[in-house]
Design a protein around this motif. Structure first.
Motif, short mmCIF file in Angstrom:
data_model
loop_
_atom_site.label_atom_id
_atom_site.label_comp_id
_atom_site.label_asym_id
_atom_site.label_seq_id
_atom_site.Cartn_x
_atom_site.Cartn_y
_atom_site.Cartn_z
N ASN A 211 0.80 -1.22 0.00
CA ASN A 211 0.00 0.00 0.00
C ASN A 211 0.84 1.28 0.00
OD1 ASN A 211 -2.46 1.28 -0.03
ND2 ASN A 211 -2.55 1.47 2.18
N ALA A 212 1.85 1.31 0.89
CA ALA A 212 2.65 2.54 1.01
C ALA A 212 3.34 2.84 -0.32
CB ALA A 212 3.68 2.37 2.12
N LEU A 213 3.91 1.81 -0.93
CA LEU A 213 4.65 2.03 -2.19
C LEU A 213 3.71 2.47 -3.31
CD1 LEU A 213 7.54 0.04 -3.60
CD2 LEU A 213 5.57 0.27 -5.06
N ILE A 214 2.57 1.81 -3.41
CA ILE A 214 1.63 2.14 -4.49
C ILE A 214 1.10 3.57 -4.31
CG2 ILE A 214 -0.57 1.49 -5.60
CD1 ILE A 214 1.65 -0.62 -5.99
N ASN A 215 0.76 3.92 -3.07
CA ASN A 215 0.28 5.29 -2.82
C ASN A 215 1.37 6.30 -3.16
OD1 ASN A 215 -2.24 4.61 -2.04
ND2 ASN A 215 -1.82 4.63 0.15
N TYR A 216 2.58 5.99 -2.75
CA TYR A 216 3.70 6.89 -3.01
C TYR A 216 3.86 7.09 -4.51
CZ TYR A 216 8.09 9.11 -1.69
OH TYR A 216 9.08 10.02 -1.44
N PHE A 217 3.71 6.00 -5.24
CA PHE A 217 3.90 6.04 -6.70
C PHE A 217 2.84 6.92 -7.36
CE2 PHE A 217 3.07 4.00 -10.91
CZ PHE A 217 4.27 4.34 -11.51
N TYR A 218 1.60 6.79 -6.95
CA TYR A 218 0.53 7.52 -7.64
C TYR A 218 0.23 8.89 -7.04
CZ TYR A 218 -0.48 3.32 -10.28
OH TYR A 218 -0.37 2.24 -11.11
N LEU A 219 0.53 9.06 -5.76
CA LEU A 219 0.12 10.32 -5.12
C LEU A 219 1.20 11.39 -5.15
CD1 LEU A 219 -1.94 8.95 -2.09
CD2 LEU A 219 -2.76 9.69 -4.32
N THR A 220 2.38 11.03 -5.62
CA THR A 220 3.40 12.08 -5.78
C THR A 220 3.47 12.44 -7.26
OG1 THR A 220 5.08 10.39 -5.96
CG2 THR A 220 4.78 11.36 -3.79
N ASP A 221 4.30 13.41 -7.57
CA ASP A 221 4.43 13.84 -8.97
C ASP A 221 4.79 12.65 -9.87
OD1 ASP A 221 3.78 16.34 -9.52
OD2 ASP A 221 5.81 17.10 -9.78
N PHE A 422 16.12 4.21 -18.80
CA PHE A 422 15.25 3.04 -18.64
C PHE A 422 15.38 2.40 -17.27
CE2 PHE A 422 14.06 -1.47 -19.29
CZ PHE A 422 12.74 -1.24 -19.65
N ASP A 423 16.56 2.49 -16.70
CA ASP A 423 16.79 1.97 -15.35
C ASP A 423 15.90 2.70 -14.34
OD1 ASP A 423 19.12 3.01 -13.02
OD2 ASP A 423 18.27 0.99 -12.99
N GLY A 424 15.66 3.99 -14.58
CA GLY A 424 14.76 4.78 -13.75
C GLY A 424 15.21 4.93 -12.30
N GLY A 425 16.48 4.65 -12.03
CA GLY A 425 16.99 4.76 -10.66
C GLY A 425 16.85 3.47 -9.89
N LEU A 431 13.51 2.15 -5.59
CA LEU A 431 12.31 1.41 -5.18
C LEU A 431 12.18 1.33 -3.66
CD1 LEU A 431 10.13 0.13 -6.96
CD2 LEU A 431 11.23 -2.08 -6.62
N VAL A 432 13.32 1.28 -2.98
CA VAL A 432 13.25 1.21 -1.52
C VAL A 432 13.24 2.61 -0.89
CG1 VAL A 432 14.17 -1.09 -1.20
CG2 VAL A 432 15.75 0.84 -1.38
N ASP A 433 13.10 3.62 -1.75
CA ASP A 433 12.98 4.99 -1.25
C ASP A 433 11.54 5.46 -1.43
OD1 ASP A 433 14.22 7.07 -0.01
OD2 ASP A 433 14.84 8.09 -1.85
N MET A 434 10.63 4.48 -1.60
CA MET A 434 9.23 4.83 -1.90
C MET A 434 8.29 4.30 -0.82
SD MET A 434 9.30 4.07 -5.99
CE MET A 434 7.56 4.38 -6.26
N GLY A 435 8.75 4.31 0.39
CA GLY A 435 7.86 3.95 1.50
C GLY A 435 7.98 2.52 1.98
N LEU A 436 8.74 1.68 1.27
CA LEU A 436 8.90 0.31 1.73
C LEU A 436 10.38 -0.03 1.83
CD1 LEU A 436 6.29 -1.90 -0.18
CD2 LEU A 436 6.14 -0.94 2.09
N SER A 437 10.70 -0.85 2.82
CA SER A 437 12.09 -1.27 2.96
C SER A 437 12.35 -2.50 2.10
CB SER A 437 12.36 -1.62 4.42
OG SER A 437 11.56 -2.73 4.78
N VAL A 438 13.60 -2.89 2.01
CA VAL A 438 13.96 -4.11 1.26
C VAL A 438 13.22 -5.30 1.86
CG1 VAL A 438 15.87 -5.61 0.58
CG2 VAL A 438 16.24 -3.17 0.80
#
Lengths: 507, 312
Positions: A211-221, A422-425, A431-438
């Motif tokens: 949930n945290a990651l998905i929200n972070y993905f869609y709710l930020t720029d 394409f790597d997108g970071g 990916l682990v900077d978007m609300g979820l840990s490894v």
């Protein structure tokens, strides 16, 4: 109180189970009715009057249709009553759900600045309205007799496990079970608990965790690029599936405790080899409803029949089929999109599948000819794999559109896949900077693997869940302990997490 | 009879496993074995702090923990602070966090980042919390279950009293987003009610509530400023809108943001923290704890922080 709350599991369900069991079998359905009303009111309070109004409309329409059929049996009169009934039901749904949307749309297009008060919508209105409409149409088409006891009809429409996310039931399928009043047994409790446990596993380990990651993905720029967009789109699809299918497992499990077998709503959707097959495996009861009450009536209407006859001779069988399907599928997918809610993205989602399905029908012969030309058997591994992969792409794009905050965000995210970066970071750990840990991602991935393994087993053995209690004690207990401990330790609940609201409950 | 016995044994084994896991994952056990780290819940994290030594806490969502750096408040003023912000936190989450803080700390200043006031809060029902509390008491594993992550994490580095360092620069233009208007974007009513409860809790515990809005092009505008100013006046608390104070703070969105104007990176956070530190120093009387018993461990934390600042 939703199905994934403490109040539901620790208070509501046990109290209903006890009351149901101690009361005479004749009145058990009444316990379910009262419980359903309480459940509704705990969530939507006095908005239940809208549900009562829908029940009264469905009940009266069906009874009048039945009465008129017995007395006058005039086709036009019956049709008129049926239309008044279902139009009233749909008018309530549209009035409550779409007024705000209509005003917003008018304001955004015309800049008129019309002011409006936000309207409160009762829980599960889209689900119970479809059930009520289906009931009236079934009586009209003489598939079933009208129910003479309005309280019994109320239970069918308000039955608490199906209220928030379906499955959308047909009166003919559930009425006998609802009113039979079979006692709860150790077997029914066990069967119910197994399904509930599996539902909680999917929800708490996969959906809530992501949930945290998905929200972070869609709710930020929407500035994510390349692989990050692809991974997040895939995770969005898996989260939606785990959330919806998980909740449906809880719903089916809750009903099983009372010996009520509700229709399945999912059948391993990611094993579909076409978009059409996907929709026979995903949200099955909505698909069945739309097929029964929209698609078939359109394809069997006089106008379409006439067209078929006219066109076959002139443009051939295949093109006639394509055009007929286009005519019948358009209202199906428009309604599908609108039904999901007052959002432009949902309508676009419906139209997306409309286009995909029409294209699938149109290119079916070309596809077959292609596989023949390259000497590959349609039931062979390669063709199956290609079709599976193609369907996954269609599903993932569709779910990203479904979840996106706006059409422009969806377009931007799609475009961002094809940037130079394409790597997108990803390699820098974005990916682990978007609300979820490894660790969170690892657990979600592990849960997803288990979910697919179980799906594969159920695909081969659809009665898998029913057979668990027949396994040897050691195997059985190991499965039970594994699921329980996984949920307790690795479930995403407590201070560090926010559970996902029941996504489909808003529809 | 045989079935009842079998079921009893099943549940007995289950309870033993769950109680055992609850013990292994409890903060006491983990402290003893030095396994506490950043991803645990706030109660576990704060339980590691010396009781009643934190004077300033920061509450809010991601805008809070990306804007205030406790090591820098310690370095510049000797203030013992803790950033308790949480990802996507809602007002009820924040209220829970503050209540958890109060179990072993009594901060004098509560810095409240305001972005969450505009986030819809699917308010958890009281009954649900009540049941959770009972379950935590009966089966502590339900409270500490998430602590398993500590077994896989570095227990020493990267977490500085709620702040993590992000060197990422994902720039955007320095556009004018705080355009003056009389429009008022009110905070969500339920959130305002919860904020009033937090304010009450602050008063009961002798803390001053200070509202602040961190720099964020994505989240703030002048209408929100007016809405927040309004509630600050109603509650009679200080409100610092950093977005309007850029002449002093000097956030440069071409270098100080990690995600195109949504959140600050460590360079932006340093500037915000410097402003907040000076503001507290000028307006409140907070103890400089650099000569107290916590100084050694805080200085060690600051050394690590400084090292990570240099080693990008």
């Amino acid at each position: 109180m939703a199905y994934n709350t403490n109040v539901y599991f620790v208070l509501f369900l046990p109290i209903v189970i006890i009351l149901y069991q101690i009361i005479s079998s004749r009145f058990r359905w009444f316990v379910l009715l009262i419980s359903s009303i309480v459940f509704f009111m705990l969530i939507s309070k006095w908005l239940i009057v809208w549900a009562f109004l829908a029940i009264i409309i469905a009940y009266t329409s069906a009874r009048v249709i039945e009465y008129k059929r017995e007395t006058t049996n005039k086709y036009k009169t019956l049709k008129c009553i049926m239309l008044v009934g279902i139009c009233s039901l749909i008018a309530i749904l549209a009035g409550l759900k779409y007024t705000n949307f209509a005003f917003e749309l008018i304001n955004s297009i015309t800049d008129t600045g019309l002011s409006f008060e936000s309207i409160a919508v009762p829980i599960g209105i889209s689900f119970y309205t479809l059930q009520a409409v289906g009931y009236v149409l079934d009586v009209y088409w003489e598939r079933i007799d009208a129910e003479h006891n309005i309280l019994r009809l109320s239970l069918f429409i308000l039955f608490f496990p199906t209220l928030m996310e379906g499955p959308i039931c047909r009166y003919s399928d559930t009425k006998d079970q609802l009113f039979e009043g079979k006692p709860i047994t150790a077997r029914s409790l066990r069967q119910g608990a197994i399904r509930i446990g599996w539902g909680l596993f999917k929800r708490m380990i996969i959906a809530d965790r992501l949930n945290a990651l998905i929200n972070y993905f869609y709710l930020t720029d929407p500035h994510y690029e390349g692989m990050i967009v692809i991974i997040c789109a895939i995770l969005t699809t898996l989260q939606l599936y785990a959330e919806f299918a998980g909740t449906i497992d809880i719903v089916i499990g809750s009903a099983l405790i009372f010996n009520i077998k509700l229709p399945e709503n999912f059948r391993q959707p990611f094993m579909a080899k076409s978009a059409a097959e996907f929709w026979r495996r995903w949200h099955i009861t909505l698909g069945v409803w739309l097929k029964s009450y929209v698609f078939y009536p359109v394809t069997t209407s006089r106008l379409v029949k006439k067209w078929n006859k006219f066109a076959r001779k002139r443009i051939g069988k295949h093109f006639t089929k394509v055009v007929t399907s286009t005519i019948a599928l358009f209202p199906v997918w428009l309604i599908n999109g609108l039904w999901h809610g007052p959002k432009v993205t949902y309508i676009a989602y419906g139209m997306y599948y409309f286009i995909i399905l029409v294209l699938e029908i149109a290119f079916e012969p070309a596809g077959k000819a292609f596989w023949k030309k390259v000497h590959l058997r349609e039931d062979g591994f390669i063709v199956k794999a290609v079709r599976l992969f193609r369907t996954w792409i269609i599903i993932v794009i569709g779910e990203m559109l479904f979840r996106a905050e706006s059409i422009s965000q969806f377009i931007k995210l799609c475009a961002n896949i094809f940037t130079s970066n394409f790597d997108g970071g990803l390699m820098k750990g974005k990916l682990v900077d978007m609300g979820l840990s490894v660790e969170d991602l690892f657990v979600a991935l592990f849960g997803i693997v288990i979910m697919f393994v179980v799906d594969a087993i159920v695909e081969k053995r659809p009665d898998f869940f029913e057979t668990i209690p027949t396994l040897s004690r050691t195997k059985r207990w190991l499965i039970y302990y594994f699921v329980i401990i996984m949920i307790v330790i690795f479930g995403a609940y407590g201070e560090a997490y926010k559970t996902v609201e029941l996504i489909y409950a808003n529809f | 009879m045989k079935k009842i016995l079998s079921a009893t044994i099943f549940f007995l084994i289950l309870i033993i496993i769950l109680v055992g896991l609850g013990f292994l994952l409890s903060p006491n056990y983990l402290f003893k074995n030095q396994m506490v780290n950043k991803k645990s819940d706030i109660s576990t994290k704060l339980a590691k702090e010396e009781p009643y030594t934190i004077d300033i806490i920061v509450l809010g969502d991601s805008e809070s923990y990306t804007s205030i750096s406790p090591p820098e408040l310690w370095r510049d003023y000797g203030y013992a602070s803790y950033n308790c912000g949480g990802i996507g936190a809602t007002l009820t989450d924040i209220q829970d966090v503050y209540q958890a803080v109060l179990s072993n700390q009594q901060p004098k200043i509560v810095l409240f980042e305001t972005n969450a006031l505009y986030r819809v809060d699917g308010r958890r029902k009281e009954a649900d919390n009540f049941i959770s509390d009972i379950m935590h008491k009966i089966l502590p594993v339900t409270k500490y279950h998430d602590n398993w992550k500590m077994l896989f994490q570095d227990t020493r580095k990267g977490y500085y009293k709620g702040f993590t360092i992000s060197h990422t620069i994902d720039p955007c233009d320095n556009k004018e987003y705080m355009i003056m208007t009389d429009d008022v974007e009110n905070v969500i009513n339920d959130n305002y009610d919860t904020l009033k409860d937090i304010y009450k809790l602050c008063k009961e515990n002798g803390a001053s509530l200070v509202l602040y809005s961190a720099h964020s092009q994505t989240n703030y505008n002048y209408a929100k400023h007016n809405g927040l100013n309004k509630i600050a006046k109603e509650l009679n608390v200080d409100y610092i809108d950093m977005n309007l104070l850029n002449d002093d703070i000097k956030i440069d969105y071409t270098t100080d943001t990690r995600d195109r104007g949504d959140h600050l990176n460590v360079y932006g956070a340093s500037k915000s923290t410097a402003y907040i530190g000076k503001y507290i120093n000028d307006n409140y009387n907070i103890t400089d704890r650099r000569n107290t018993n916590i100084a050694k461990s805080w200085d060690e934390m600051l050394d690590e922080y400084n090292k990570e600042l240099i080693n990008k």
